[in-house]
Write a protein that holds these residues in place. Sequence first.
Motif, short mmCIF file in Angstrom:
data_model
loop_
_atom_site.label_atom_id
_atom_site.label_comp_id
_atom_site.label_asym_id
_atom_site.label_seq_id
_atom_site.Cartn_x
_atom_site.Cartn_y
_atom_site.Cartn_z
N LEU A 1 -32.82 19.11 39.19
CA LEU A 1 -31.51 18.85 39.82
C LEU A 1 -31.26 19.83 40.95
O LEU A 1 -31.79 20.94 40.97
CB LEU A 1 -30.41 19.00 38.76
CG LEU A 1 -30.58 18.14 37.51
CD1 LEU A 1 -29.42 18.36 36.56
CD2 LEU A 1 -30.70 16.67 37.88
N ASP A 2 -30.41 19.43 41.89
CA ASP A 2 -30.09 20.37 42.97
C ASP A 2 -29.13 21.44 42.44
O ASP A 2 -28.55 21.31 41.37
CB ASP A 2 -29.54 19.65 44.21
CG ASP A 2 -28.25 18.92 43.92
OD1 ASP A 2 -27.37 19.51 43.26
OD2 ASP A 2 -28.13 17.76 44.34
N LEU A 3 -28.99 22.49 43.24
CA LEU A 3 -28.32 23.70 42.76
C LEU A 3 -26.92 23.44 42.22
O LEU A 3 -26.56 23.88 41.13
CB LEU A 3 -28.27 24.73 43.90
CG LEU A 3 -27.74 26.10 43.48
CD1 LEU A 3 -28.71 26.75 42.50
CD2 LEU A 3 -27.53 26.99 44.69
N LYS A 4 -26.14 22.66 42.95
CA LYS A 4 -24.74 22.44 42.58
C LYS A 4 -24.67 21.71 41.23
O LYS A 4 -23.95 22.10 40.32
CB LYS A 4 -24.07 21.61 43.67
CG LYS A 4 -22.59 21.39 43.46
CD LYS A 4 -21.95 20.88 44.75
CE LYS A 4 -20.53 20.42 44.50
NZ LYS A 4 -20.48 19.18 43.71
N LEU A 5 -25.49 20.65 41.13
CA LEU A 5 -25.52 19.86 39.91
C LEU A 5 -26.03 20.70 38.75
O LEU A 5 -25.57 20.58 37.61
CB LEU A 5 -26.44 18.66 40.13
CG LEU A 5 -26.20 17.43 39.27
CD1 LEU A 5 -24.75 17.01 39.35
CD2 LEU A 5 -27.12 16.30 39.73
N ARG A 6 -26.97 21.60 39.05
CA ARG A 6 -27.55 22.44 38.01
C ARG A 6 -26.48 23.35 37.42
O ARG A 6 -26.36 23.50 36.21
CB ARG A 6 -28.71 23.23 38.60
CG ARG A 6 -29.59 23.86 37.56
CD ARG A 6 -30.98 24.08 38.08
NE ARG A 6 -31.03 25.12 39.08
CZ ARG A 6 -31.72 25.04 40.20
NH1 ARG A 6 -32.40 23.96 40.49
NH2 ARG A 6 -31.72 26.03 41.06
N LYS A 7 -25.69 23.97 38.31
CA LYS A 7 -24.62 24.86 37.85
C LYS A 7 -23.62 24.09 36.98
O LYS A 7 -23.16 24.58 35.95
CB LYS A 7 -23.87 25.45 39.05
CG LYS A 7 -24.74 26.30 39.94
CD LYS A 7 -24.74 27.73 39.47
CE LYS A 7 -25.70 28.56 40.29
NZ LYS A 7 -26.41 29.56 39.51
N GLU A 8 -23.32 22.87 37.42
CA GLU A 8 -22.38 22.04 36.68
C GLU A 8 -22.92 21.74 35.28
O GLU A 8 -22.22 21.86 34.28
CB GLU A 8 -22.24 20.72 37.45
CG GLU A 8 -20.85 20.30 37.81
CD GLU A 8 -20.95 19.06 38.68
OE1 GLU A 8 -20.92 19.23 39.91
OE2 GLU A 8 -21.08 17.95 38.13
N MET A 9 -24.21 21.33 35.25
CA MET A 9 -24.82 20.93 33.99
C MET A 9 -24.98 22.12 33.04
O MET A 9 -24.98 21.95 31.83
CB MET A 9 -26.18 20.27 34.23
CG MET A 9 -26.12 18.79 34.58
SD MET A 9 -25.17 17.80 33.41
CE MET A 9 -26.23 17.86 31.96
N GLN A 10 -25.14 23.34 33.60
CA GLN A 10 -25.26 24.51 32.73
C GLN A 10 -24.02 24.64 31.86
O GLN A 10 -24.11 24.84 30.65
CB GLN A 10 -25.46 25.77 33.58
CG GLN A 10 -26.84 25.87 34.19
CD GLN A 10 -26.98 27.05 35.15
OE1 GLN A 10 -26.05 27.83 35.31
NE2 GLN A 10 -28.12 27.15 35.79
N LEU A 11 -22.86 24.52 32.50
CA LEU A 11 -21.62 24.66 31.75
C LEU A 11 -21.42 23.48 30.81
O LEU A 11 -20.98 23.62 29.68
CB LEU A 11 -20.44 24.77 32.72
CG LEU A 11 -20.54 25.98 33.66
CD1 LEU A 11 -19.40 26.00 34.66
CD2 LEU A 11 -20.54 27.28 32.84
N GLU A 12 -21.80 22.29 31.32
CA GLU A 12 -21.68 21.06 30.55
C GLU A 12 -22.54 21.14 29.27
O GLU A 12 -22.09 20.80 28.18
CB GLU A 12 -22.16 19.91 31.45
CG GLU A 12 -22.14 18.56 30.80
CD GLU A 12 -20.83 17.84 31.00
OE1 GLU A 12 -19.93 18.42 31.65
OE2 GLU A 12 -20.71 16.72 30.49
N LEU A 13 -23.76 21.61 29.43
CA LEU A 13 -24.66 21.73 28.29
C LEU A 13 -24.09 22.68 27.25
O LEU A 13 -24.17 22.45 26.05
CB LEU A 13 -26.02 22.28 28.74
CG LEU A 13 -27.11 21.26 29.05
CD1 LEU A 13 -28.36 21.97 29.53
CD2 LEU A 13 -27.43 20.44 27.81
N LYS A 14 -23.51 23.77 27.74
CA LYS A 14 -22.93 24.75 26.84
C LYS A 14 -21.74 24.15 26.08
O LYS A 14 -21.61 24.32 24.87
CB LYS A 14 -22.48 25.98 27.64
CG LYS A 14 -22.43 27.23 26.80
CD LYS A 14 -22.37 28.46 27.67
CE LYS A 14 -21.89 29.65 26.86
NZ LYS A 14 -22.83 30.03 25.79
#
Lengths: 268, 371
Positions: free
Chosen positions: B181-194
Amino acid sequence: MAWLLLFFVVPMVYLAKMSLEQGFFPLFTFSWAWSNFSDAVSAYRPQFVRSIEYAGIATAVALAISYPLAYWIAFRGGRWKNLFLLLVIAPFFVTYLIRTLAWETILSDNGVVVGLLRDVHILGADGRLLATSAAVIAGITYNFLPFMVLPLYVSLEQVDPRLIEAASDLYANRVVSFARVTLPLSLPGVFAGVLLTFIPAAGDFINAQLLGTPRQYMIGNVIQSQFLSLRNYPTAAALSFVLMGSILVLVMIFARSLGTDRLTGAGA
Amino acid sequence: MTAVGQVSDAVARDEVGDIDIQLIELSKRFDDVVAVDALSLEIERGSFFALLGPSGCGKTTTLRMIGGFEEPTSGRIELAGTDVSGLPPYKRDVNTVFQSYALFPHLTIFENVAFGLRRRKVRGDELRRRVVESLELVGLGGLERRKPRQLSGGQQQRIALARALVNRPRVLLLDEPLGALDLKLRKEMQLELKRIQHEVGITFVHVTHDQEEAMTMADRIVIMNHGQIEQLGTPSLLYEQPRTAFVASFLGVSNLLAGTVTGADRVRLADGTEVRVQRDALGGRTGSVQIGVRPEKLRLDGSESNTLEGTVAESAYIGVSTQYIVNTAAGAVTAYVQNDRPGAQAIPDGSRLTLSWNPDCTFVVDAQEAS
Ligand SMILES: Nc1ncnc2c1ncn2[C@@H]1O[C@H](COP(=O)(O)OP(=O)(O)O)[C@@H](O)[C@H]1O
Ligand SMILES: [Mg+2]
């Protein structure tokens, strides 16, 4: 487009015109002779039915042999894959006619196979292989096997092994993961292989001629003799059209039954 | 007394500290490569656990052995106390989110997510309800009839997550799930996964080579190198008290200075300056060592007890902080100074100043091996 016009449309139009002509060689006149079709079909119905039957059985047998073979090469072939594929198409380096003649020798009454089968009493003392339906079907199967194996191999080779891992991660054992993942994803190959085998098999005449008797003759034999020996061009052309038409219908029924959605969607 | 003690003990053991995964001396060798080398660790139930390390250190291989896709060369794997070595993947109560997502291209999103449930004979209303629930959990309700190729990369990633979570496995394995995933989406998904992990309470084992990602998400991190464990602990422990030079430099920036142990909590640096370190950090070492300080722990006003004289060689204004490279007799040192006052003025290059830091912020690692 120009190629298509030159090599497909022009001959087809010529053939269509010919199928509606009347007269005797070399003088045919165009006369919308639709009766050519009905006469041809009623005269050669047994050969038609036999063609579809033999081609159908040969295609089914070829599929049954080729699928496991292609599967094995694609998934277990390792670095010898190309060698195995080469072996599959190796007989193609020999001309069709010679290959079939070789089969004639193998299956002949004083050949090794018949001798062996007689010795173990699978065949009676005067049992034969040559000149039977089985011989013709075996010949067709053999001759068109690579047309079945190659498309199957290509589609199986494209199945991502990670999908099979994913299936196994989701509680599918090997059988289920084959049925739910590998098989559906290889259907385009099955479709292509069946077409590439069935279509030429239905029009074949070499196998029936060399390995069979007139009792095993297929529609290809009839068309061939009408064209080349009897020079009855209109009947031959009409028979060709009927053959083409019936193959087209069968292919469409087959495509329907596999599901066109799968055929177009699975490969993506 | 004892009876009560035992009861509360048992309760406590049931709530926390239950071990979901135990790796015992686990090794994997590929021909001449040792991918995983006698790895032993325990992963607690309900934790978000990260396997962190550089590419090729054996993270994926470890995960694949837990999932059952790779047979260990030696050692054992226990899931919830039972040995699963030799069990095929489909018999393990574990699901995987693959790096490539591995969604079935010929099946709809609904059937992709339902795949595991159908194998477990869940049918009818319950199947429907659980698939829909799971798609809603990852924020993709309503896409049931689509095919995977009609979705974006980020959506496919969520479907892969839903497809695994819907089975409510004991453990969820994730192999660089955000890598594509691109950086922005990755940051979003990190929090989402948590968030999702908190919501479902399933043990997550997350493989990544991105230290920031591991720090953001995980409760506990194991840092791997060459198939072995470098250090295991909470993100703050690993950052504040790295035990090896590898960990210190893999997690963020650190200043490592060579020195010699001179006392129970004292190290003399190359220039003769003596500094104090934590007694624990020294861990009984003698002779040559390296001390480490994180750049943001350094003060430029000489207010802490460990000090080092130096000259500003370079400075860079980064916004939230200003970064200085200071040359000292013990080596070059990087310092970050917070720009927390109005009108912060950078110290000009060439200025002399005294760096200082708290002994409690000083960690110790082995001396660099002569190369
Ligand atoms: N199937 C395999 N065959 C041979 N070597 C492998 C295989 N899988 C991994 N390796 C090797 O094992 C080591 C660890 O790989 P891997 O577990 O994928 O590392 P990571 O996921 O940490 O990047 C690497 O040196 C890699 O080349
Ligand atoms: Mg990896």
